[in-house]
Design an enzyme around this catalytic site. Sequence first.
Site, PDB file in Angstrom:
ATOM      1  N   GLU A  82      13.301 -38.206  -3.504  1.00 42.43           N
ATOM      2  CA  GLU A  82      14.328 -39.222  -3.231  1.00 42.43           C
ATOM      3  C   GLU A  82      15.172 -38.913  -1.993  1.00 42.43           C
ATOM      4  OE1 GLU A  82      16.320 -39.381  -7.003  1.00 42.43           O
ATOM      5  OE2 GLU A  82      14.859 -40.758  -7.858  1.00 42.43           O
ATOM      6  N   GLU A 110       8.910 -43.540 -10.083  1.00 43.34           N
ATOM      7  CA  GLU A 110       9.479 -43.037 -11.332  1.00 43.34           C
ATOM      8  C   GLU A 110       9.893 -44.212 -12.206  1.00 43.34           C
ATOM      9  OE1 GLU A 110      12.717 -40.359 -10.770  1.00 43.34           O
ATOM     10  OE2 GLU A 110      11.634 -39.043  -9.383  1.00 43.34           O
TER      11      GLU A 110
END
Length: 881
Positions: free
Chosen positions: A485, A551
Amino acid sequence: MCTIKIKIAEIAILLAIMTSTFRGKASEQELSSDWKMASMEQVKSSGEEISQVGYRLRGWQTAIVPGTVLTNLLEQGEVPDPFYGMNNEKIKDIYETGRDHYTYWFVNDFNKKAKGEEQVWLHFRGVNYSCDVFLNGQKVNDERHYGMFLRQTYNITKLLATNGNNRLAVIVYPVDPVGNPNGGQGGDGEIARNVSHQYVAGWDWIQPVRDRNTGIWDQVTLETTQLVNLQNPHAITRVSGIRFPGKKQQPAQIQTSAELVNPTNKTVNGKLVAELDGIKVEQAVSLPANSTQLVKLPELLVENPKLWWPNGYGSQNLYKLSMKFLQNDQVADEETITVGIREIQRQWNDRTRSMEILVNGQKVFIKGGNWIISDAMLRFSPERYDAEVRYHRDMNLNLIRIWGGVLAERPEFYEACDKYGLLVIQDFWMSGDCNGRWMDPKKKHDQWIRRQYPDDHHLFIQSAADAVKLIRNHPSLAMWCGGNEIKPPVDILETLRDSVLKKLDGTRWFIEYSNSDSMSYNFLGGNGDGPYGIQPDSIFWQHRTWPFNSEVGSVGVGDAESLLRFLPEENQVIPTEKRGTESVSDPVWTYHKYIGYGNSIAAYGEASNMEDFARKAQLVNYNQYRALIEGFSAHMWDWYTGTIIWKTQNPWTALRGQMYDYFLDPNAGLFGLRTGSKSLQAVCNPATKMISIVNNGFESENDLMLVAKAYDMEGNEQLITQVFVYIGPTTSKKILSVNSALKRMGGEKDGSFLLLQLQNHQQKVVAENFYWFPNAEGNYSGLQSISKSKLEVSAKKTGKNKVVVHLKNPSGAPVAFFNRLAIVDAKSHERVLPVFANDNYNSLVPGSEKTIELECPQSDNTNWEISIEGWNFAKQYFPVQ
C-alpha cells in the site's frame, strides 16, 4: 506431521525440530545440530575466547538452529507458549527489557578440514538482525553484519583447524530500534527503521513477538568446492506465442548464467557447462585471481517443451538444470536448480481498467490469497510449507501474494508453489502503516520522517538484490511489488525498478505498490482494497469494487476443536459483540483479534454455547468465501481481472481471516472456496437466483448439460431444468433464473435447497454446487427444524495414508446437510493433521451417494477412525476397514 495435540507447546517444538530437514547438494552440509546458546548478559568473554575449542561452555543451553531466541526459550520451558490464551502477556517485551536481554551467543562445534586445493565456505541464509562471527579464536567478518534478509558467505578455508575440530561462535543482536508495541500497526512504526519484518511489533491480526524474532532464523551451511565457487545460477525461460496445455509445443528458449568466484591468488581457467534434459551448452572462462565474474552461456533450445502452468490450467512440469564449472575436465563446483518452462506477460484491460496476467500467451483470471508467513516465530519446515501451499491449491486458487510486512519467502515455500502451481507476488519490506502513507497518532514520527524509513537505504537495496538472486529461478514467482500500500522512497524505488530488477531478473512485472493504479485503477475512492469484514453474500455479486482487488476478505473462526487448542476453559464462551467495535466480551477473544459475524449467526438460531457458535460459523464461512469468489469470477474481464483474498492463513492462533488454523486444520471457508473456484462451475447469484456458468479453461465447452433441482426441508425434489449449455474459453455466461422455482418449494417460509450439476456427454458429473437459502425474512427457519439425517457411512484404507469414505443418503430421507469429515486417532479421537480432502462440509440430497478421498501424507500413525458430524447428523466415529 503426526496427530495434532491440544498442547500448543508440543506443536511448537515439533515444528522447530522439523526445520532440521535440509535438502542441498552433496558438497554442502547443514549445521543444524549440536548448537549451544547463552545470553550476552550471562557471558562476559570475548568472541575470540568463546570460539576456541578449549573454552568451556559451562551453563550454556542446548539450542535449535535455525531458531530464534524466543523459540529456544520456549523449547527450554523458560517462557509459556505465546500462542495460548494470554500467555504472550507473561513474556517480557524487548521494548521494556532493553536489547541486551535478547542478545545471545550461539556456538557450534563441527568437524571439517580442507583437503588439497579445496575451499570451504560458511553460509548464513538469515540472521536477525546483526551479528559478529568468530571461528577458532578469530573474527570472520571484518565489519558487523546487518540485515535480516541479506545472506552471508565467508571463505573459512584458512581458519579451519588442522585437526578438523572447529568451533563457530555467533553473537546475534536484535533490531535497533525495537519499536514500541503500543497497539498500532507495527506499533509506533520504528520497527520499520530496520531492514526487517514489521509485524513483530504487533498488527491488527497479531500480538507483538517479544524478542522481535532475534536469532539465527535460517539455515547455516558449509560448502566445499575446488578452486572456484559457482554461485547464484540463473535461468530465464522464453515461451513465445499462444500455447495450449497438453499440446505439441513450438521450441522454448532458456538463457543461463552464473557467478563464478575465484578466491585464490592465481588465474583459473576452465569452462561453465549447463545441461537440461540432455541438452548442453558451455562457455570457456578465465577467472583472474581474487575475482567474481558473471558468465552468460549460449542459449538452450528445448524442442516440444513440457510447459509449466498455474493451478487449474495445466500441469506443473519441472526440469532439472545442472550447471558445472569444469577445470581440466574435473568438476570444481556444481549447482542444480529446478526450472519450469513458462513465460509470464501482462496487458491492460480498458474495460475493467486493470491489468490482466497472461501465462504462455493465455489470459489467467487471478484468484489469489494473501499470505503473511508460515509461522510468526519463524519455525519453518519444508513439510509445513508443502501442506499450506497444498491447501491453497485445493482451494482452486492460482496465486499467493506475500504481504510486505514480512519476508522474502524461503526457497522451500517457492518449491511448494512450483509443485502446486501457485503464482506468487513477492512484496518488498514496506507498509503504508509504518512507512508513512497515512497520519497515525500511534506513530512516534510524522509521515515525512516515516516516509524515509528504513534508515539505511543502501542496505535495503543490497538486501533486495540478494533476495532476487535467491528466488528468481522459481517459475511460480510472477511479480515483484515495491511494498504494501505504499511506494518505497524515491531513491529505493528507482534503483529497484531501473537497476536491480532489470539487471538481476528482467522478466517479471514490477508493481510499485500493492494497490497501485497501474495494477488496478482506483476510480471508486478509498484505499483501493478491502472490505475486510462480514458482508451479505449478495454484495460480492451486486456491488462493483476495485477491478483487481489486492485485499478483500472476511471472517474465519475455526470449529470448536480448533478453538479448544488455544482457548483456556474459562474463555470458551460465545463471543458477544459490542456495538460499533471489533472487541468482544471476552478478553482472550479480543486478544486473538476476533472480528464479528454480525447477525449472520443468529440467522441460523441463537448460539447456545461456543461449540454451537463455531458450528454455525462454518456455514457462514462457507457461504462468505464461495460467494466472494463466485461473484468476482462471474464478472471476469467485465468488472474484474482478479482478486486476492485477505487473507487465507494465519501464522499464529488468530480469530480472523483464514481458511485453516495455525494447526493446519481447515475450516469450511476452504471448501467454500474450493467449490466456488472450480475451473468449470455452475454458480448462483444469491440475490437474483440467476444461474451462470463460469469457464476458466482455455478452450470452449460445447457439450455440457446443466441440471438444476430444488429441494424442500422434507427432501422433496423438483427438477427445475435440464438443458444443454455452451460456453467459450475464460468467460462466464448467464443461463436462467431459478427464483420462482425456489419459492414454489416453500422457500419464502422455510428456505430451500438448490443443487446444480454440470454433466458431460457421458452423463458424468464434472461439477456440482449445492446451495441453501433463507426464508423471506433472511432466517434459516427450515434448517432449525429439519429432521435427522439417515446418512450411511463406510470407510476403507486405499493406500499409504489414504482413506476413501463412502456416504449414502437413502431415498425418502431429508437432505443430509453440511457433513464435516475428519480422520482421528482411534484411541484419543484427536484429529490427525494436516488432512487433505477432495470434498468436505458436503451435503447429500435424498437418493444420492458421494465418495470422499482423504489423505494424511505427513502422519506416521495410521490407527485411524473417521469422525463425521453434520447439521442434522450427531457426531459418530466409524472404523476404517
